[in-house]
Design a protein around this motif. Structure first.
Motif, PDB file in Angstrom:
ATOM      1  N   VAL A 161      18.346  17.419   8.286  1.00 28.63           N
ATOM      2  CA  VAL A 161      18.927  16.607   7.205  1.00 28.63           C
ATOM      3  C   VAL A 161      18.058  15.366   6.954  1.00 28.63           C
ATOM      4  CG1 VAL A 161      20.935  15.254   6.481  1.00 28.63           C
ATOM      5  CG2 VAL A 161      21.259  17.437   7.670  1.00 28.63           C
ATOM      6  N   LEU A 162      17.681  14.705   8.048  1.00 32.06           N
ATOM      7  CA  LEU A 162      16.839  13.509   7.940  1.00 32.06           C
ATOM      8  C   LEU A 162      15.445  13.863   7.405  1.00 32.06           C
ATOM      9  CD1 LEU A 162      17.645  10.611   8.592  1.00 32.06           C
ATOM     10  CD2 LEU A 162      16.520  10.841  10.810  1.00 32.06           C
ATOM     11  N   PHE A 163      14.918  15.011   7.829  1.00 33.09           N
ATOM     12  CA  PHE A 163      13.595  15.442   7.349  1.00 33.09           C
ATOM     13  C   PHE A 163      13.625  15.668   5.835  1.00 33.09           C
ATOM     14  CE2 PHE A 163      10.221  18.944   7.101  1.00 33.09           C
ATOM     15  CZ  PHE A 163       9.162  18.049   7.049  1.00 33.09           C
ATOM     16  N   GLN A 164      14.686  16.285   5.338  1.00 37.03           N
ATOM     17  CA  GLN A 164      14.786  16.521   3.891  1.00 37.03           C
ATOM     18  C   GLN A 164      14.827  15.183   3.138  1.00 37.03           C
ATOM     19  OE1 GLN A 164      14.746  19.867   2.392  1.00 37.03           O
ATOM     20  NE2 GLN A 164      13.967  18.379   0.909  1.00 37.03           N
ATOM     21  N   GLU A 165      15.519  14.203   3.722  1.00 42.56           N
ATOM     22  CA  GLU A 165      15.569  12.869   3.108  1.00 42.56           C
ATOM     23  C   GLU A 165      14.171  12.251   3.037  1.00 42.56           C
ATOM     24  OE1 GLU A 165      17.515   8.504   4.090  1.00 42.56           O
ATOM     25  OE2 GLU A 165      18.477  10.274   4.993  1.00 42.56           O
ATOM     26  N   VAL A 166      13.414  12.379   4.135  1.00 45.38           N
ATOM     27  CA  VAL A 166      12.033  11.873   4.170  1.00 45.38           C
ATOM     28  C   VAL A 166      11.177  12.584   3.122  1.00 45.38           C
ATOM     29  CG1 VAL A 166       9.915  11.907   5.556  1.00 45.38           C
ATOM     30  CG2 VAL A 166      12.032  11.041   6.546  1.00 45.38           C
ATOM     31  N   LEU A 167      11.282  13.914   3.073  1.00 43.15           N
ATOM     32  CA  LEU A 167      10.485  14.680   2.111  1.00 43.15           C
ATOM     33  C   LEU A 167      10.799  14.270   0.680  1.00 43.15           C
ATOM     34  CD1 LEU A 167      10.619  18.294   3.635  1.00 43.15           C
ATOM     35  CD2 LEU A 167       8.624  16.797   3.517  1.00 43.15           C
ATOM     36  N   ASP A 168      12.090  14.117   0.364  1.00 39.99           N
ATOM     37  CA  ASP A 168      12.483  13.746  -0.998  1.00 39.99           C
ATOM     38  C   ASP A 168      11.893  12.393  -1.386  1.00 39.99           C
ATOM     39  OD1 ASP A 168      13.856  16.118  -1.134  1.00 39.99           O
ATOM     40  OD2 ASP A 168      15.839  15.244  -0.782  1.00 39.99           O
ATOM     41  N   LYS A 169      11.958  11.418  -0.463  1.00 41.16           N
ATOM     42  CA  LYS A 169      11.402  10.087  -0.756  1.00 41.16           C
ATOM     43  C   LYS A 169       9.886  10.148  -0.906  1.00 41.16           C
ATOM     44  CE  LYS A 169      14.917   6.962   0.823  1.00 41.16           C
ATOM     45  NZ  LYS A 169      15.558   6.257   1.911  1.00 41.16           N
ATOM     46  N   LEU A 170       9.261  10.893  -0.020  1.00 42.79           N
ATOM     47  CA  LEU A 170       7.799  11.002  -0.033  1.00 42.79           C
ATOM     48  C   LEU A 170       7.319  11.695  -1.304  1.00 42.79           C
ATOM     49  CD1 LEU A 170       5.301  10.401   1.705  1.00 42.79           C
ATOM     50  CD2 LEU A 170       5.653  12.596   2.853  1.00 42.79           C
ATOM     51  N   HIS A 171       7.951  12.826  -1.640  1.00 42.97           N
ATOM     52  CA  HIS A 171       7.552  13.569  -2.838  1.00 42.97           C
ATOM     53  C   HIS A 171       7.803  12.755  -4.108  1.00 42.97           C
ATOM     54  CE1 HIS A 171       8.121  17.543  -0.361  1.00 42.97           C
ATOM     55  NE2 HIS A 171       6.986  16.953  -0.113  1.00 42.97           N
ATOM     56  N   ALA A 172       8.871  11.945  -4.101  1.00 36.39           N
ATOM     57  CA  ALA A 172       9.200  11.124  -5.273  1.00 36.39           C
ATOM     58  C   ALA A 172       8.097  10.104  -5.566  1.00 36.39           C
ATOM     59  CB  ALA A 172      10.535  10.409  -5.067  1.00 36.39           C
ATOM     60  N   GLN A 173       7.382   9.681  -4.515  1.00 38.24           N
ATOM     61  CA  GLN A 173       6.296   8.723  -4.761  1.00 38.24           C
ATOM     62  C   GLN A 173       4.918   9.404  -4.714  1.00 38.24           C
ATOM     63  OE1 GLN A 173       7.282   5.868  -1.504  1.00 38.24           O
ATOM     64  NE2 GLN A 173       5.338   6.461  -0.571  1.00 38.24           N
ATOM     65  N   MET A 187       0.858  -1.200   0.000  1.00 39.62           N
ATOM     66  CA  MET A 187       0.000   0.000   0.000  1.00 39.62           C
ATOM     67  C   MET A 187       0.890   1.245   0.000  1.00 39.62           C
ATOM     68  SD  MET A 187      -2.824   1.685   0.211  1.00 39.62           S
ATOM     69  CE  MET A 187      -4.028   0.369   0.364  1.00 39.62           C
ATOM     70  N   SER A 188       0.710   2.080  -1.004  1.00 40.44           N
ATOM     71  CA  SER A 188       1.556   3.283  -1.023  1.00 40.44           C
ATOM     72  C   SER A 188       0.983   4.353  -0.091  1.00 40.44           C
ATOM     73  CB  SER A 188       1.668   3.829  -2.446  1.00 40.44           C
ATOM     74  OG  SER A 188       0.503   4.536  -2.793  1.00 40.44           O
ATOM     75  N   ILE A 189       1.879   5.111   0.513  1.00 40.36           N
ATOM     76  CA  ILE A 189       1.473   6.166   1.450  1.00 40.36           C
ATOM     77  C   ILE A 189       1.409   7.487   0.694  1.00 40.36           C
ATOM     78  CG2 ILE A 189       2.211   7.465   3.488  1.00 40.36           C
ATOM     79  CD1 ILE A 189       1.144   4.753   4.162  1.00 40.36           C
ATOM     80  N   LYS A 190       0.245   8.151   0.761  1.00 40.67           N
ATOM     81  CA  LYS A 190       0.061   9.424   0.047  1.00 40.67           C
ATOM     82  C   LYS A 190       0.216  10.629   0.982  1.00 40.67           C
ATOM     83  CE  LYS A 190      -1.343   7.570  -3.980  1.00 40.67           C
ATOM     84  NZ  LYS A 190      -2.781   7.362  -4.255  1.00 40.67           N
ATOM     85  N   LEU A 191      -0.136  10.414   2.259  1.00 42.84           N
ATOM     86  CA  LEU A 191      -0.028  11.499   3.243  1.00 42.84           C
ATOM     87  C   LEU A 191       0.591  10.962   4.531  1.00 42.84           C
ATOM     88  CD1 LEU A 191      -3.541  13.292   3.161  1.00 42.84           C
ATOM     89  CD2 LEU A 191      -1.393  14.191   2.242  1.00 42.84           C
ATOM     90  N   ILE A 192       1.486  11.753   5.125  1.00 36.28           N
ATOM     91  CA  ILE A 192       1.998  11.439   6.462  1.00 36.28           C
ATOM     92  C   ILE A 192       1.754  12.663   7.333  1.00 36.28           C
ATOM     93  CG2 ILE A 192       4.002  10.860   7.865  1.00 36.28           C
ATOM     94  CD1 ILE A 192       5.242   9.517   5.437  1.00 36.28           C
ATOM     95  N   ALA A 193       0.954  12.475   8.396  1.00 34.73           N
ATOM     96  CA  ALA A 193       0.622  13.591   9.287  1.00 34.73           C
ATOM     97  C   ALA A 193       1.309  13.389  10.630  1.00 34.73           C
ATOM     98  CB  ALA A 193      -0.893  13.670   9.487  1.00 34.73           C
ATOM     99  N   SER A 194       1.861  14.468  11.181  1.00 37.15           N
ATOM    100  CA  SER A 194       2.516  14.352  12.478  1.00 37.15           C
ATOM    101  C   SER A 194       2.215  15.549  13.374  1.00 37.15           C
ATOM    102  CB  SER A 194       4.036  14.242  12.303  1.00 37.15           C
ATOM    103  OG  SER A 194       4.681  14.174  13.577  1.00 37.15           O
ATOM    104  N   GLY A 227       6.989  25.662   1.520  1.00 39.12           N
ATOM    105  CA  GLY A 227       6.320  25.010   0.400  1.00 39.12           C
ATOM    106  C   GLY A 227       6.482  23.497   0.352  1.00 39.12           C
ATOM    107  N   GLN A 228       7.073  22.901   1.394  1.00 39.81           N
ATOM    108  CA  GLN A 228       7.306  21.451   1.342  1.00 39.81           C
ATOM    109  C   GLN A 228       6.400  20.658   2.290  1.00 39.81           C
ATOM    110  OE1 GLN A 228      11.320  19.870   0.521  1.00 39.81           O
ATOM    111  NE2 GLN A 228      12.100  21.846   1.209  1.00 39.81           N
ATOM    112  N   GLU A 246      11.862   3.659   7.773  1.00 40.18           N
ATOM    113  CA  GLU A 246      11.758   2.192   7.854  1.00 40.18           C
ATOM    114  C   GLU A 246      10.555   1.691   7.047  1.00 40.18           C
ATOM    115  OE1 GLU A 246      10.879  -0.356  11.627  1.00 40.18           O
ATOM    116  OE2 GLU A 246      12.966   0.316  11.774  1.00 40.18           O
ATOM    117  N   LYS A 247       9.480   2.463   7.057  1.00 36.91           N
ATOM    118  CA  LYS A 247       8.227   2.000   6.434  1.00 36.91           C
ATOM    119  C   LYS A 247       8.129   2.354   4.951  1.00 36.91           C
ATOM    120  CE  LYS A 247       6.753   0.400  10.283  1.00 36.91           C
ATOM    121  NZ  LYS A 247       6.824  -1.053  10.502  1.00 36.91           N
TER     122      LYS A 247
END
Length: 267
Positions: free
Chosen positions: A24-36, A1-8, A60-61, A265-266
């Motif tokens: 740095v880690l947040f930017q990595e998460v954003l890049d992966k999330l936006h890529a999908q 199941m692909s994740i479209k939104l992550i709320a925190s 804007g991210q 991880e997910k």
């Protein structure tokens, strides 16, 4: 199941105890999330300007749910507000006069991008704090000076908050939702305000199913949101009450990038 939104949630969830996060880690998460094709949603009790300060390096991210769900901001634009009915400010202000001796400073009325306050017990230290806490604070003498929708009425009443909450519920009934965040702080909002309703609004606007949403929280004001989404995570440092529910746990706590590490991880 692909994740479209992550709320925190922010405090004690996404943010470390010193109110920072691993950029740095947040930017990595954003890049992966936006890529999908996914998006990140900040869902907090904080007001908009406070969130913008925290995320000043990420304009804007992310999307935003502010004031515990009273405001939804999509792509930088205020899309939806849930305000209290027009008679609420005067009723609260009137009741506050009865408790004036115990009231800390006064009564605050929070609008979309400004706040008003009627000071009842002047105190320079409390006022300085309020000016830092509330965005664009204007001091007024009467609720008749307010000419825009109010999202939240707040006051601090140490020792007597539950008596006040009982009385305001008797006066206003199901017109309002009354909560306390502890320490005597009372918030009075529209009865439909919670993070889940705001997240539902975003999901429906963006055509995302609950099963495609992941969410993180640590407190009872996150409960509805965690129950709404398909992939809920309670922080390992959560309020004990959240552990009574069947939520997955984050891989570590808020002080050790728990949200970001769990997402990586997910994904």
């Amino acid at each position: 199941m692909s994740i479209k939104l992550i709320a925190s949630d922010l405090d004690a969830t996404f943010l470390k105890n010193d109110k920072t996060f691993n950029e740095v880690l947040f930017q990595e998460v954003l890049d992966k999330l936006h890529a999908q094709g996914g998006q990140f949603v900040v869902a907090t009790g904080n007001h908009v300007q406070k969130v913008r300060d925290y995320f000043k390096n990420f304009p804007g991210q992310y999307q935003l749910i502010a004031n515990n769900g009273a405001e939804v901001i999509l792509d930088g634009e205020l899309m939806h507000v849930w305000s209290v009915s027009a008679d609420v400010p005067a009723v609260v202000d009137n009741l506050a006069n009865k408790y004036k001796a115990e009231l800390q400073l006064g009564v605050s009325f929070v609008a979309a991008n400004k706040a008003f306050m009627i000071v009842k017990n002047p105190n320079d230290e409390h006022l300085d704090f309020a000016k830092k806490y509330f965005e664009n604070l204007t001091l007024i003498n009467s609720v008749t000076e307010i000419n825009e929708p109010i999202l939240k009425v707040s006051l601090v009443l140490p020792r007597l908050e539950y008596e006040f909450m009982r009385e305001i519920k008797l006066l206003l009934g199901n017109k309002v939702h009354v909560t306390t965040s502890g320490y005597g702080a009372i918030d009075i909002v529209n009865p439909n305000v919670n993070k889940a309703n705001a997240l539902t609004y975003i999901a429906e606007t963006l055509n995302v199913k609950p099963s495609e949403i992941m969410a993180f929280g640590d407190g009872l004001n996150d409960l509805e949101m965690l129950e709404y989404v398909g992939q809920p995570f309670a922080m390992t440092n959560s309020d004990e009450e959240l552990f009574q529910h069947d939520f997955a746990r984050s891989v570590t706590d808020n002080d050790n990038d728990g949200v970001l590490k769990t997402i990586l991880e997910k994904l």
